[in-house]
Write a protein that holds these residues in place. Sequence first.
Motif, PDB file in Angstrom:
ATOM      1  N   ASP A 107      -2.777  -4.246   0.506  1.00 39.48           N
ATOM      2  CA  ASP A 107      -2.155  -3.677   1.526  1.00 39.48           C
ATOM      3  C   ASP A 107      -0.971  -2.752   1.022  1.00 39.48           C
ATOM      4  N   ARG A 108      -0.269  -3.675  -0.014  1.00 35.28           N
ATOM      5  CA  ARG A 108       0.970  -3.115  -0.606  1.00 35.28           C
ATOM      6  C   ARG A 108       0.791  -1.718  -1.094  1.00 35.28           C
ATOM      7  N   ALA A 109      -0.347  -1.507  -1.879  1.00 30.71           N
ATOM      8  CA  ALA A 109      -0.741  -0.098  -2.556  1.00 30.71           C
ATOM      9  C   ALA A 109      -0.952   0.779  -1.342  1.00 30.71           C
ATOM     10  N   VAL A 110      -1.518   0.388  -0.208  1.00 32.24           N
ATOM     11  CA  VAL A 110      -1.759   1.485   1.027  1.00 32.24           C
ATOM     12  C   VAL A 110      -0.343   1.927   1.428  1.00 32.24           C
ATOM     13  N   ASP A 111       0.603   0.800   1.661  1.00 34.42           N
ATOM     14  CA  ASP A 111       1.818   1.115   2.126  1.00 34.42           C
ATOM     15  C   ASP A 111       2.616   2.276   1.228  1.00 34.42           C
ATOM     16  N   LEU A 112       2.453   1.723  -0.087  1.00 37.49           N
ATOM     17  CA  LEU A 112       3.185   2.850  -1.272  1.00 37.49           C
ATOM     18  C   LEU A 112       2.556   4.328  -0.895  1.00 37.49           C
TER      19      LEU A 112
END
Lengths: 154, 154
Positions: A107-112
């Motif tokens: 999810d962290r990458a998606v948010d980024l």
Amino acid sequence: MPTPPGTDPAPEMEIVHLLRATAVELGLHSARFAHRNGMHATDVRALIALMDARRAGEETTAGRLGAVLGLNSAGTTALVDRLERAGHVRRVRGERDRRQVVIEVEDRAVDLGQAFFGPLIERSVELLRGYDERQLAAIRGFLGGVREAAAGQG
Amino acid sequence: MPTPPGTDPAPEMEIVHLLRATAVELGLHSARFAHRNGMHATDVRALIALMDARRAGEETTAGRLGAVLGLNSAGTTALVDRLERAGHVRRVRGERDRRQVVIEVEDRAVDLGQAFFGPLIERSVELLRGYDERQLAAIRGFLGGVREAAAGQG
DNA sequence: ATCGAACATCTCGATGAACGAGATAATAAG
DNA sequence: CTTATTATCTCGTTCATCGAGATGTTCGAT
């Protein structure tokens, strides 16, 4: 893409160059995102491909990802290693076929990605809202036609 | 550039994705040209930059080329070495300032680029001829707006 | 004139992405 | 159960790019 020599430059060339310049600028924008997060062009392309697939509801295996990006198996492993080390994806052994390694985006990458590409997307949508249906059809037709021509030739 | 989560996908998103796909396809087209001629992405970008400058009637020095491509001096030297070894460019000592190395494109490279990118350019012009002035203005406005947004942010 | 700072390019050694070949493990076919 | 096929990974190499610094060139100040 230079102007054909011995040809009076057609007025349409201006738009052709504009499209090229825009494509280059989008590439540079991705490159900035990559650089800022300690990634390389391939890593960003991989994340985008993974998110596209996820939105389409498809699982992406290591091999499939490599094929999409034009990497061989060694390069694919190294790529997934980098992304995993950076915490952008995780490896999950395939359920159905346990030889496979399914790549899941954190999810962290998606948010980024959202944070970085969101504003550009919103601006694009805003621009498009300013045109009527005939104009939108022209934009669609031109972009689609160029994409097809670029994909078809060579 | 994924769809924002928690947002009903706006119809404009289709065109945004189409633009991205087109940009990617243009990049792949260049990559095919590069690969087919034993070059790398940077080499093609360099040749395009050189031809653009030439069309604008400007000389390009080694340092200037490196700056445009975002390379440091070592990388620029290696790049020009590759292009020169392949016979695409030649080094010429600067007349005015003899520290400079002016890069000149060989006709052979221009012809090569013409042969490969010519058809795509012609097809693009052909597509554009099918639209009226209002539609062309929309295409110009959208592409220019996106380019500006991509260049400005980050 | 000449000295020194600023500049343009090149050389050298190191880093890291991607490759080719081949190893390992899981599945499918005979 | 053996053999072929597929998916991924490991190892060693290649090559673009980088940082640091060397070499040659220009120009302003004295």
